[in-house]
Design a protein around this motif. Structure first.
Motif, PDB file in Angstrom:
ATOM      1  N   ALA A 403       0.826  -1.213   0.000  1.00 39.15           N
ATOM      2  CA  ALA A 403       0.000   0.000   0.000  1.00 39.15           C
ATOM      3  C   ALA A 403       0.860   1.261   0.000  1.00 39.15           C
ATOM      4  N   GLU A 404       2.131   1.144   0.427  1.00 36.23           N
ATOM      5  CA  GLU A 404       3.022   2.303   0.379  1.00 36.23           C
ATOM      6  C   GLU A 404       3.224   2.790  -1.050  1.00 36.23           C
ATOM      7  N   LEU A 405       3.007   1.894  -2.024  1.00 36.52           N
ATOM      8  CA  LEU A 405       3.185   2.288  -3.428  1.00 36.52           C
ATOM      9  C   LEU A 405       2.094   3.248  -3.894  1.00 36.52           C
ATOM     10  N   TRP A 406       1.043   3.411  -3.103  1.00 35.62           N
ATOM     11  CA  TRP A 406       0.033   4.406  -3.434  1.00 35.62           C
ATOM     12  C   TRP A 406       0.525   5.823  -3.143  1.00 35.62           C
ATOM     13  N   MET A 407       1.623   5.930  -2.389  1.00 37.91           N
ATOM     14  CA  MET A 407       2.157   7.241  -2.020  1.00 37.91           C
ATOM     15  C   MET A 407       2.964   7.834  -3.173  1.00 37.91           C
ATOM     16  N   GLY A 408       2.960   9.145  -3.262  1.00 39.77           N
ATOM     17  CA  GLY A 408       3.629   9.815  -4.378  1.00 39.77           C
ATOM     18  C   GLY A 408       5.115   9.621  -4.420  1.00 39.77           C
ATOM     19  N   ASP A 409       5.742   9.377  -3.254  1.00 37.25           N
ATOM     20  CA  ASP A 409       7.198   9.221  -3.236  1.00 37.25           C
ATOM     21  C   ASP A 409       7.626   7.754  -3.273  1.00 37.25           C
ATOM     22  N   ARG A 410       6.686   6.851  -3.558  1.00 40.79           N
ATOM     23  CA  ARG A 410       7.015   5.429  -3.653  1.00 40.79           C
ATOM     24  C   ARG A 410       6.592   4.842  -4.992  1.00 40.79           C
ATOM     25  N   ARG A 411       6.423   5.679  -5.991  1.00 45.36           N
ATOM     26  CA  ARG A 411       5.863   5.202  -7.255  1.00 45.36           C
ATOM     27  C   ARG A 411       6.821   4.311  -8.030  1.00 45.36           C
ATOM     28  N   ASP A 412       8.100   4.327  -7.655  1.00 43.63           N
ATOM     29  CA  ASP A 412       9.074   3.459  -8.332  1.00 43.63           C
ATOM     30  C   ASP A 412       9.373   2.204  -7.508  1.00 43.63           C
ATOM     31  N   GLY A 413       8.512   1.904  -6.556  1.00 44.96           N
ATOM     32  CA  GLY A 413       8.780   0.792  -5.646  1.00 44.96           C
ATOM     33  C   GLY A 413       8.859  -0.558  -6.321  1.00 44.96           C
ATOM     34  N   LEU A 414       8.051  -0.796  -7.352  1.00 42.29           N
ATOM     35  CA  LEU A 414       8.100  -2.089  -8.033  1.00 42.29           C
ATOM     36  C   LEU A 414       9.413  -2.264  -8.777  1.00 42.29           C
ATOM     37  N   GLU A 415       9.915  -1.176  -9.393  1.00 38.60           N
ATOM     38  CA  GLU A 415      11.228  -1.254 -10.034  1.00 38.60           C
ATOM     39  C   GLU A 415      12.311  -1.581  -9.011  1.00 38.60           C
ATOM     40  N   GLU A 416      12.158  -1.005  -7.811  1.00 43.09           N
ATOM     41  CA  GLU A 416      13.135  -1.259  -6.754  1.00 43.09           C
ATOM     42  C   GLU A 416      13.122  -2.733  -6.349  1.00 43.09           C
ATOM     43  N   LEU A 417      11.938  -3.295  -6.196  1.00 39.47           N
ATOM     44  CA  LEU A 417      11.826  -4.715  -5.862  1.00 39.47           C
ATOM     45  C   LEU A 417      12.386  -5.587  -6.983  1.00 39.47           C
TER      46      LEU A 417
END
Length: 601
Positions: A403-417
């Motif tokens: 759910a943190e990926l819904w935040m504006g500063d976590r939009r690249d989280g999937l690339e990070e994973l």
């Protein structure tokens, strides 16, 4: 000299100290004046140097009863317990010593070693990593961490630390042999052979080294040389537990009755069978068509596995499954960002399925293609999942942490994973020059099918499907830890399999996946047709070498490694029919799943 400890208040760890001066100590105890125990400590040291261990221990206990936080007394006491035991007491004392002196390298190294002896791998890894932090220039620190990592099924990382130990310290035979075993576990058999040869040249007297050479040659299909090395190992060390391996070696040569006789003799010699030998017996009896005896041996083997503390983590599995059902819904997934930038280099080709469902066979087929490298059981999704709360600064665990990926500063989280997965994978894989894919066939990876689909939306997901009763039966005949140790019992294996297959159906209903189900029975019935279909789905041209998977020389480090060196056979198709009356508890659990998959009984 008598101990100062009364039996009724002695600490449970076995140290011989009073509990309030050992594991139950809740607060700092001011020591007596120095002169009150200095003489006892001096006498204890002298007794230890004179090998009068009983006196040294008694004096040391008297000192610690009055000054339980005296570091030099604790250090001496730990050394004395190392010689006399019990191990649990030594660990308790070392933990106290470490709390008082956290930078004590020797205590940390010894603590890692003793935790490893107790089988507490997670705790041992913490201490062994700390030993490397404290003393990165000591070979012992690296040997300890390498040993822990290898036993924790992380041989790629273990290889690094054994190699580092050899760079720092002498090129000793034991470390060479341990490094060879790491390489064998990775399927790098030629490198392992060379190191084993060097180890036995340096010290030909170690039976365990010859046993490792035998197991390496058996994996490499030189059964005659494996038998020769095994005989050498047994001659040097008759106490080695070789029964299950020797029986497997005889079975591969078709000598089933001889293998049973060997297991009988091993049981007589020891007085009782161990679970490896019981499961080996079960597999041999199955090949001989003695089905009731085979199942009885398998059940007895699994009872012994459970007696060693292994049991299905039912509550944890149920909780995780419910959380995944709850989070991975179409409505929630629509709010998640999507991968925007492609990753360079070879990409994962996920071959998912339960243990014993045919994933090793499919990986053997795929890795015969020149564009595919076998990754084997990479086991990377669980560490990715475990790192997610810290990575995303989330107060909750996976899957809610997404759910943190819904935040504006976590939009690249999937690339990070995704990039972390690829980084970890490339540490384990051989160098790739031009290959387009590497396989990941971690058992029960389909549990993470939703997250895999988010991280790698274009990756092929090949799901091996097999009659559920055949899977449960085969899991019962092998010692497996996958799926929260579900295979320790027929019913728990069935329960977990039903859970996972239900989760796969849920993922497919809630999100788009590049997904291909492949039935094991269809693959066996029409190899070429299904190989063509499989390669087309992945996006690879047909290559006839994929039909000759049995000539693929790679070593598959799974329970199926021997079977995939044989030509395709159908003796495992619907094998459950010979055991149906024994599988009734599993059938009651799996009936809806069997019907949903289009099978019958």
């Amino acid at each position: 000299m008598t101990n100062s400890t009364d039996s009724e208040d002695a600490c449970d760890c076995g140290s011989g100290l009073r509990a309030v001066r050992c594991c139950a100590q809740s607060a700092f105890v001011p020591p007596f004046a120095e002169h009150a125990f200095a003489d006892d400590l001096t006498r204890s040291v002298a007794a230890a140097e004179a090998d009068d261990t009983d006196l040294a221990l008694a004096l040391c206990r008297q000192v610690l009863d009055r000054a339980p936080d005296r570091i030099d007394a604790l250090s001496l006491f730990a050394r004395l317990l190392a010689a006399t035991g019990p191990v649990a007491a030594q660990v308790a004392v070392l933990l106290r010593l470490q709390a008082l002196s956290p930078n004590d390298t020797a205590a940390t190294q010894e603590l890692a070693l003793q935790l490893l002896r107790l089988g507490r791998l997670e705790d041992a890894e913490i201490q062994a990593r700390n030993a490397v932090r404290l003393a990165p220039d000591q070979a012992l620190s690296h040997v300890l961490l390498a040993n822990v990592l290898t036993q924790a099924d992380k041989p790629h990382a273990g290889e690094f630390h054994y190699s580092r130990a050899l760079e720092i310290g002498p090129r000793d035979a034991i470390t060479l042999a341990n490094l060879a075993w790491c390489l064998k576990l990775q399927g790098r058999l030629d490198e392992a052979r060379a190191l084993y040869a060097e180890a036995t040249d340096l010290d030909p007297s170690v039976g365990l080294t010859w046993l490792g050479r035998a197991q390496t040659e058996e994996a490499g299909r030189d059964l005659a040389l494996a038998a020769e090395y095994l005989a050498q190992a047994k001659a040097l060390d008759p106490t080695l537990e070789t029964g299950a391996f020797e029986a497997a070696l005889l079975t591969r040569q078709g000598a089933h009755e001889a293998a049973l006789a060997l297991l009988d003799e091993s049981e007589r010699r020891r007085g009782s069978p161990n679970f490896d030998e019981l499961l080996a017996r079960a597999r041999i009896l199955d090949r001989l068509g003695r089905y009731d005896e085979a199942f009885a041996a398998a059940v007895a083997g699994k009872a012994q596995v459970r007696s060693h503390g292994y049991a299905y983590a039912a509550a944890e599995a149920a909780r995780r499954t419910a959380q995944l059902f709850d989070f991975f819904t179409a409505g929630r997934l629509r709010m998640l960002p999507r991968i925007r930038t492609p990753a360079p280099g070879a990409q994962p080709l996920f071959t998912v399925g339960a243990p014993r469902s045919g994933t090793t066979l499919v990986e053997q087929i795929l890795s015969a293609h020149p564009d595919v490298v076998a990754g084997d059981e990479l086991g990377l999704m669980e560490p990715i999942v475990a790192s997610m709360p810290a990575r995303f600064d989330s107060p909750v665990a996976y899957p809610a942490a997404l759910a943190e990926l819904w935040m504006g500063d976590r939009r690249d989280g999937l690339e990070e994973l995704r990039d972390d997965y690829l980084r970890r994978a490339r540490l384990r894989l051989p160098p790739m020059a031009g290959e387009r894919f590497f396989t990941d066939k971690t058992p029960f990876n389909e549990t993470h099918l939703g997250l895999i689909g988010l991280m790698f939306p274009d990756a092929p997901l090949v799901h091996l499907v097999r009659h559920p009763l055949d899977i449960v039966l085969s899991m019962t005949f092998n010692n497996l830890t996958h799926g929260y140790n579900c295979s320790t019992d027929v019913e728990t294996a069935a329960l977990h399999l039903a859970r996972v297959l239900g989760l796969v159906a849920h993922y497919r209903s809630e999100m788009a996946l590049r997904y291909l189900p492949v039935r094991y029975e269809d693959l066996v019935g029409d190899l070429e047709g299904n190989v063509r279909r499989l390669l087309a789905f992945v996006g690879l041209d047909f290559d006839a070498r994929c039909l000759r998977f049995d000539t693929n020389e790679r070593y598959a480090r799974t329970a199926s490694y021997a079977q995939v060196t044989e030509k395709l056979y159908d003796r495992s198709v619907y094998r459950y029919r010979s055991y149906l009356r024994h599988l009734q508890p599993a059938l009651e659990i799996l009936e809806p799943t069997i019907e949903a998959l289009g099978y019958d009984v």
